[in-house]
Scaffold this active site. Structure first.
Site, PDB file in Angstrom:
ATOM      1  N   GLU A  89       0.846  -1.194   0.000  1.00 48.14           N
ATOM      2  CA  GLU A  89       0.000   0.000   0.000  1.00 48.14           C
ATOM      3  C   GLU A  89       0.885   1.249   0.000  1.00 48.14           C
ATOM      4  O   GLU A  89       0.426   2.341   0.311  1.00 48.14           O
ATOM      5  CB  GLU A  89      -1.003  -0.010   1.145  1.00 48.14           C
ATOM      6  N   HIS A  92      -2.469  -9.513  12.330  1.00 46.89           N
ATOM      7  CA  HIS A  92      -1.947  -8.282  11.735  1.00 46.89           C
ATOM      8  C   HIS A  92      -1.562  -7.383  12.915  1.00 46.89           C
ATOM      9  O   HIS A  92      -2.346  -7.227  13.856  1.00 46.89           O
ATOM     10  CB  HIS A  92      -3.011  -7.613  10.864  1.00 46.89           C
ATOM     11  N   CYS A 118      -3.520  -3.302   4.304  1.00 43.49           N
ATOM     12  CA  CYS A 118      -2.606  -4.291   4.886  1.00 43.49           C
ATOM     13  C   CYS A 118      -3.015  -5.733   4.597  1.00 43.49           C
ATOM     14  O   CYS A 118      -2.319  -6.674   4.972  1.00 43.49           O
ATOM     15  CB  CYS A 118      -2.513  -4.106   6.396  1.00 43.49           C
ATOM     16  N   SER A 136      -7.360  -2.051   6.236  1.00 44.01           N
ATOM     17  CA  SER A 136      -8.357  -0.990   6.420  1.00 44.01           C
ATOM     18  C   SER A 136      -9.166  -0.809   5.151  1.00 44.01           C
ATOM     19  O   SER A 136      -8.723  -1.095   4.044  1.00 44.01           O
ATOM     20  CB  SER A 136      -7.656   0.328   6.758  1.00 44.01           C
TER      21      SER A 136
HETATM   22  N1  CAA Z   1       1.710   4.711  30.288  1.00 45.27           N
HETATM   23  C1  CAA Z   1       1.205   3.556  29.837  1.00 45.27           C
HETATM   24  N2  CAA Z   1       0.218   3.495  28.891  1.00 45.27           N
HETATM   25  C2  CAA Z   1      -0.253   4.647  28.409  1.00 45.27           C
HETATM   26  C3  CAA Z   1       0.223   5.889  28.850  1.00 45.27           C
HETATM   27  C4  CAA Z   1       1.260   5.918  29.834  1.00 45.27           C
HETATM   28  N3  CAA Z   1       1.784   7.035  30.298  1.00 45.27           N
HETATM   29  N4  CAA Z   1      -0.442   6.860  28.187  1.00 45.27           N
HETATM   30  C5  CAA Z   1      -1.317   6.241  27.354  1.00 45.27           C
HETATM   31  N5  CAA Z   1      -1.207   4.904  27.492  1.00 45.27           N
HETATM   32  C6  CAA Z   1      -1.947   3.856  26.781  1.00 45.27           C
HETATM   33  C7  CAA Z   1      -3.416   4.152  26.663  1.00 45.27           C
HETATM   34  O1  CAA Z   1      -4.104   3.805  27.849  1.00 45.27           O
HETATM   35  C8  CAA Z   1      -3.763   3.273  25.488  1.00 45.27           C
HETATM   36  O2  CAA Z   1      -3.880   1.940  25.932  1.00 45.27           O
HETATM   37  P1  CAA Z   1      -5.281   1.168  25.779  1.00 45.27           P
HETATM   38  O3  CAA Z   1      -5.541   1.139  24.307  1.00 45.27           O
HETATM   39  O4  CAA Z   1      -5.024  -0.161  26.352  1.00 45.27           O
HETATM   40  O5  CAA Z   1      -6.285   1.982  26.507  1.00 45.27           O
HETATM   41  C9  CAA Z   1      -2.536   3.327  24.601  1.00 45.27           C
HETATM   42  O6  CAA Z   1      -1.488   3.814  25.428  1.00 45.27           O
HETATM   43  C10 CAA Z   1      -2.693   4.252  23.416  1.00 45.27           C
HETATM   44  O7  CAA Z   1      -2.961   5.541  23.890  1.00 45.27           O
HETATM   45  P2  CAA Z   1      -4.213   6.389  23.355  1.00 45.27           P
HETATM   46  O8  CAA Z   1      -5.467   5.623  23.568  1.00 45.27           O
HETATM   47  O9  CAA Z   1      -4.107   7.754  23.981  1.00 45.27           O
HETATM   48  O10 CAA Z   1      -4.062   6.479  21.797  1.00 45.27           O
HETATM   49  P3  CAA Z   1      -2.962   7.173  20.895  1.00 45.27           P
HETATM   50  O11 CAA Z   1      -3.070   8.618  20.900  1.00 45.27           O
HETATM   51  O12 CAA Z   1      -1.612   6.603  21.171  1.00 45.27           O
HETATM   52  O13 CAA Z   1      -3.414   6.657  19.463  1.00 45.27           O
HETATM   53  C11 CAA Z   1      -3.885   5.191  17.721  1.00 45.27           C
HETATM   54  C12 CAA Z   1      -3.594   5.274  19.189  1.00 45.27           C
HETATM   55  C13 CAA Z   1      -5.080   6.046  17.392  1.00 45.27           C
HETATM   56  C14 CAA Z   1      -4.184   3.774  17.357  1.00 45.27           C
HETATM   57  C15 CAA Z   1      -2.662   5.721  16.941  1.00 45.27           C
HETATM   58  O14 CAA Z   1      -1.517   4.961  17.233  1.00 45.27           O
HETATM   59  C16 CAA Z   1      -2.872   5.689  15.448  1.00 45.27           C
HETATM   60  O15 CAA Z   1      -3.498   6.562  14.859  1.00 45.27           O
HETATM   61  N6  CAA Z   1      -2.305   4.654  14.788  1.00 45.27           N
HETATM   62  C17 CAA Z   1      -2.440   4.483  13.354  1.00 45.27           C
HETATM   63  C18 CAA Z   1      -3.720   3.727  12.984  1.00 45.27           C
HETATM   64  C19 CAA Z   1      -3.685   2.297  13.434  1.00 45.27           C
HETATM   65  O16 CAA Z   1      -2.652   1.709  13.643  1.00 45.27           O
HETATM   66  N7  CAA Z   1      -4.865   1.689  13.530  1.00 45.27           N
HETATM   67  C20 CAA Z   1      -4.955   0.281  13.845  1.00 45.27           C
HETATM   68  C21 CAA Z   1      -6.140  -0.364  13.173  1.00 45.27           C
HETATM   69  S1  CAA Z   1      -6.091  -0.055  11.424  1.00 45.27           S
HETATM   70  C22 CAA Z   1      -5.038  -1.265  10.827  1.00 45.27           C
HETATM   71  O17 CAA Z   1      -4.801  -2.245  11.476  1.00 45.27           O
HETATM   72  C23 CAA Z   1      -4.397  -1.056   9.503  1.00 45.27           C
HETATM   73  C24 CAA Z   1      -3.032  -0.526   9.712  1.00 45.27           C
HETATM   74  O18 CAA Z   1      -2.072  -1.259   9.809  1.00 45.27           O
HETATM   75  C25 CAA Z   1      -2.885   0.918   9.778  1.00 45.27           C
END
Ligand code: CAA
Length: 388
Positions: A79, A233, A111, A309
């Site tokens: 992709e 994945h 993916c 996705s």
């Molecule tokens: N200590 C420990 N853990 C912490 C923390 C700290 N100080 N602060 C935050 N966390 C944890 C949160 O609790 C959360 O854990 P849980 O999910 O268990 O609740 C985790 O860290 C992530 O934190 P946030 O929920 O605040 O989320 P984020 O801002 O890091 O964003 C995301 C997460 C939206 C997935 C981001 O990484 C993103 O946009 N990623 C790209 C999209 C993606 O990967 N999507 C996955 C599905 S799509 C797919 O699979 C296709 C592909 O490959 C893209």
């Protein structure tokens, strides 16, 4: 007839970014990345390393000259394509010196597409048992600076040789796929980085897993107790971990739970160090499992959850073949650990360097480190590759 994966290889970029350094630069608690996402380092590719060089490097590791004389199809799943028309597989075919009477194509569905490629390869080999099909999953996952996806970037390729009488994994004919039209992650032609609805995408991933698994169980009459390990994945390991926990409901025996959890830990060792490699990430999970587990034996059933996705998902399984350990000849862990550490400043420059073409469509590049092959130059808009 038994068809499956006869060989598997992996290549990644020569540079890495440490998640603690990124956390400091982004004023974020490092635990958010190491515990919250379960990521330690990311692979970072320079402009001279692309899906062609990574894919060819992964394949070059595993192919003999006899394989190259017998491969009659090359499918490259990606992709992060480099051309809207010419398939990256054609460049790879030339770089590897595969015999000319072969079909070379590129396929896409986020993916997921390497899973579709394996299905096509399986059908082809079933009809032509002497054929060998090279399936490559190659991607550079680039979300952009200061985006939510930035800590989940990565780069790498997996190459798999699909044959009859495979020596690693025999496919079972049990695939269940699901398609749903959602906008969780997409990249229009005019954008170099994807648009992401992060939280929505994680919900789609987990719901696709749950509903495809329900349908799989209904149609195949199998439960998790029938599986020795389950590969996912891995956009980032924490999401795959949530996926596993979703499957481990009350119906699963304690013995199976213990086995599946231990094997899951082994399956994410590489992803923790590489980040997301999109199409290859499910198969990197499989490779990590194979190369790090002590407990798997011939005949064990391995489950696979593929997610792309948009969205297409699929669950299927394969059984390990006697002697599979003997087919794993590479020290990937050392190769991964030996990558050159970049400062955050250098990562920002190197990963996001933009192509500078002159008026005639020519470009030359700085002398970056790459794996086996490199993008040497662009001459009149044509990409020129070289072997290092
Ligand atoms: N200590 C420990 N853990 C912490 C923390 C700290 N100080 N602060 C935050 N966390 C944890 C949160 O609790 C959360 O854990 P849980 O999910 O268990 O609740 C985790 O860290 C992530 O934190 P946030 O929920 O605040 O989320 P984020 O801002 O890091 O964003 C995301 C997460 C939206 C997935 C981001 O990484 C993103 O946009 N990623 C790209 C999209 C993606 O990967 N999507 C996955 C599905 S799509 C797919 O699979 C296709 C592909 O490959 C893209």
């Amino acid at each position: 007839m038994i068809v499956g994966i006869d060989k598997i290889g992996f290549a990644t970029a020569k540079y890495k970014l440490d998640m603690t350094d990124l956390a400091t630069a982004r004023a974020t608690d490092p635990n958010k990345y190491s515990i919250g996402l379960m990521l330690d380092t990311l692979s970072i590719a320079p402009i001279t390393e692309d899906i062609v060089t990574l894919g060819a490097a992964a394949a070059e590791k595993i192919l003999t000259s006899e394989d190259k004389a017998n491969i009659d199809m090359v499918i490259l799943a990606t992709e992060s394509g480099i051309d809207q028309s010419k398939a990256a597989a054609v460049f790879v075919h030339a770089l590897l010196g595969i015999q000319p009477f072969a079909r070379s194509i590129e396929i896409k569905e986020a993916c997921y597409s390497a899973t579709a490629a394996l299905n096509y390869a399986k059908l082809h080999v079933t009809v032509h048992p002497q054929s060998k099909v090279l399936v490559i999953a190659s991607d550079i996952a680039k979300y952009g600076l200061h985006t939510s996806g930035e800590p989940t970037q990565g780069a790498g390729a997996i190459a798999m040789l699909v044959t009859s009488q495979p020596r690693i994994l025999a496919f079972n004919d049990d695939n269940i796929a699901q398609t749903r039209d959602v906008m969780d992650f997409w990249r229009p032609n005019y954008s170099t980085t994807p648009f992401v609805q992060g939280m929505f995408s994680t919900k789609q991933y987990l719901d696709s897993l749950k509903t495809t698994w329900q349908e799989y169980q209904k149609r195949q009459g199998l439960s998790l107790d029938d599986f020795s390990a389950f590969c996912f994945h891995v956009p980032y390991p924490k999401l795959a971990n949530k996926g596993l926990n979703k499957l481990l409901d009350k119906s699963v025996s304690d013995k199976a739970k213990e086995r599946l959890v231990q094997n899951f830990e082994d399956s994410i060792i590489y992803s923790r160090k590489i980040g997301n490699i999109y199409t290859g990430s499910l198969y990197l999970c499989f490779l990590s499992l194979l190369e790090n587990t002590q407990s798997l034996k011939a005949g064990n059933r391995i489950g696979f959850f593929s997610y792309g996705s948009g969205a297409v998902s699929e669950i299927f399984s394969g059984n390990l073949v006697a002697g599979f350990n003997g087919m794993l000849k590479y020290d990937h862990l050392t190769e991964i650990d030996d990558r050159i550490l970049l400062s955050v400043d250098d990562y920002e420059k190197l990963f996001f360097e933009e192509l500078q073409l002159d008026a005639d469509g020519n470009a030359n590049f700085a002398d970056y480190q790459t794996h086996t092959f490199a993008l040497d130059s662009i001459i009149e808009h044509q990409r020129r590759y070289r072997k290092n």
